[in-house]
Design a protein around this motif. Sequence first.
Motif, PDB file in Angstrom:
ATOM      1  N   GLY A 169       0.825  -1.208   0.000  1.00  0.00           N
ATOM      2  CA  GLY A 169       0.000   0.000   0.000  1.00  0.00           C
ATOM      3  C   GLY A 169       0.852   1.249   0.000  1.00  0.00           C
ATOM      4  O   GLY A 169       2.046   1.223  -0.330  1.00  0.00           O
ATOM      5  N   PHE A 229      -4.220   4.724  -3.646  1.00  0.00           N
ATOM      6  CA  PHE A 229      -4.576   3.788  -2.585  1.00  0.00           C
ATOM      7  C   PHE A 229      -5.778   4.238  -1.761  1.00  0.00           C
ATOM      8  O   PHE A 229      -6.299   3.458  -0.961  1.00  0.00           O
ATOM      9  CB  PHE A 229      -3.367   3.515  -1.692  1.00  0.00           C
ATOM     10  CG  PHE A 229      -2.347   2.619  -2.343  1.00  0.00           C
ATOM     11  CD1 PHE A 229      -2.595   1.267  -2.495  1.00  0.00           C
ATOM     12  CD2 PHE A 229      -1.169   3.144  -2.847  1.00  0.00           C
ATOM     13  CE1 PHE A 229      -1.669   0.434  -3.114  1.00  0.00           C
ATOM     14  CE2 PHE A 229      -0.236   2.327  -3.462  1.00  0.00           C
ATOM     15  CZ  PHE A 229      -0.490   0.970  -3.598  1.00  0.00           C
ATOM     16  N   ARG A 232      -8.290   1.870  -3.628  1.00  0.00           N
ATOM     17  CA  ARG A 232      -7.408   0.844  -4.153  1.00  0.00           C
ATOM     18  C   ARG A 232      -8.137  -0.209  -4.980  1.00  0.00           C
ATOM     19  O   ARG A 232      -7.515  -0.910  -5.767  1.00  0.00           O
ATOM     20  CB  ARG A 232      -6.597   0.195  -3.043  1.00  0.00           C
ATOM     21  CG  ARG A 232      -7.384  -0.547  -1.979  1.00  0.00           C
ATOM     22  CD  ARG A 232      -6.424  -1.104  -0.925  1.00  0.00           C
ATOM     23  NE  ARG A 232      -5.481  -2.050  -1.500  1.00  0.00           N
ATOM     24  CZ  ARG A 232      -4.238  -2.233  -1.047  1.00  0.00           C
ATOM     25  NH1 ARG A 232      -3.786  -1.506  -0.043  1.00  0.00           N
ATOM     26  NH2 ARG A 232      -3.455  -3.120  -1.603  1.00  0.00           N
ATOM     27  N   GLU A 267      -2.072  -1.271  -6.372  1.00  0.00           N
ATOM     28  CA  GLU A 267      -1.315  -2.316  -5.681  1.00  0.00           C
ATOM     29  C   GLU A 267      -0.366  -3.079  -6.603  1.00  0.00           C
ATOM     30  O   GLU A 267       0.502  -3.816  -6.129  1.00  0.00           O
ATOM     31  CB  GLU A 267      -2.266  -3.304  -5.015  1.00  0.00           C
ATOM     32  CG  GLU A 267      -3.161  -4.052  -5.982  1.00  0.00           C
ATOM     33  CD  GLU A 267      -4.316  -4.743  -5.277  1.00  0.00           C
ATOM     34  OE1 GLU A 267      -4.709  -5.813  -5.750  1.00  0.00           O
ATOM     35  OE2 GLU A 267      -4.815  -4.206  -4.285  1.00  0.00           O
TER      36      GLU A 267
END
Length: 285
Positions: A169, A229, A232, A267
């Motif tokens: 992350g 994120f 995400r 990610e």
Amino acid sequence: MTDVRLLGAADIRRLAGELDVTPTKKLGQNFVVDANTVRKIVHTARVAPAERVVEIGPGLGSLTLAILEQGASVTAVEIDSRLASRLAQTAAEQGVPSGQLTVVEHDAMTIAELPGDPEVLVANLPYNVSVPVLLHFMQTFPSLSRGVVMVQAEVGERLAASPGSKIYGSPSAKAAWYGSWRLVGTVSRQVFWPVPNVDSVLVGFERSAEPLGSVAEREATFRIIDLAFQQRRKMLRQALSRELGGSAASASEILEAAGVEPTARGESLDVHAFRRIAQAAGRAD
């Protein structure tokens, strides 16, 4: 090694009682009361005689003394005035030569200067602010070339995570801007007072030989990372649409120019890909 006497559990409790200190969740305090554990941390950090070490949040001094035992010089940054004022006295009582320890009473989140340009960071970081404190030190003190920090296991795993992992992350990508990070050990809950309700790990880092980019590039890249994120589960063309031209179509064009698939998710990207997006968007000028 120098002839320094380390603190045991009884010493820690005695000092805490003397100072009327009760470890608090607000400050993320959990004192290490086991000499073998602090020696393990120092050994893992490869602390050598005469090296310049900075420690964040020394508390009552258990880890500080283990670093000093190796003959290194230590700058200890402590926000609690009671702990900061007692640490030098504790070091002297335990056999530390004069001049080997410097105590700086300051908030580690805002400190901007350190004496002696330390080379190594060794710390038991407060659980509640470990990532922002760590990133602040990496940003502010480029002389830091390596280190080992003890953090909550979940935080440590995120710092060391690689792209594609479920736990990868924002902290993972931002930490990677400065260098490489890996898990280098585990720590039992039972060596702390009070005993925490989470596990702890040791994370080691090595700073890259050359900076990845300028300050402007870093700030622009970190903004892209944060946006990616925050949502995400969304594809990047959606998650970054407002930042990259105001629409999914314009975001797609910029992502493609950066060599990133618009349908990818944050990610899956390493820090270099995030940097290319910032550059392609003209945010890193």
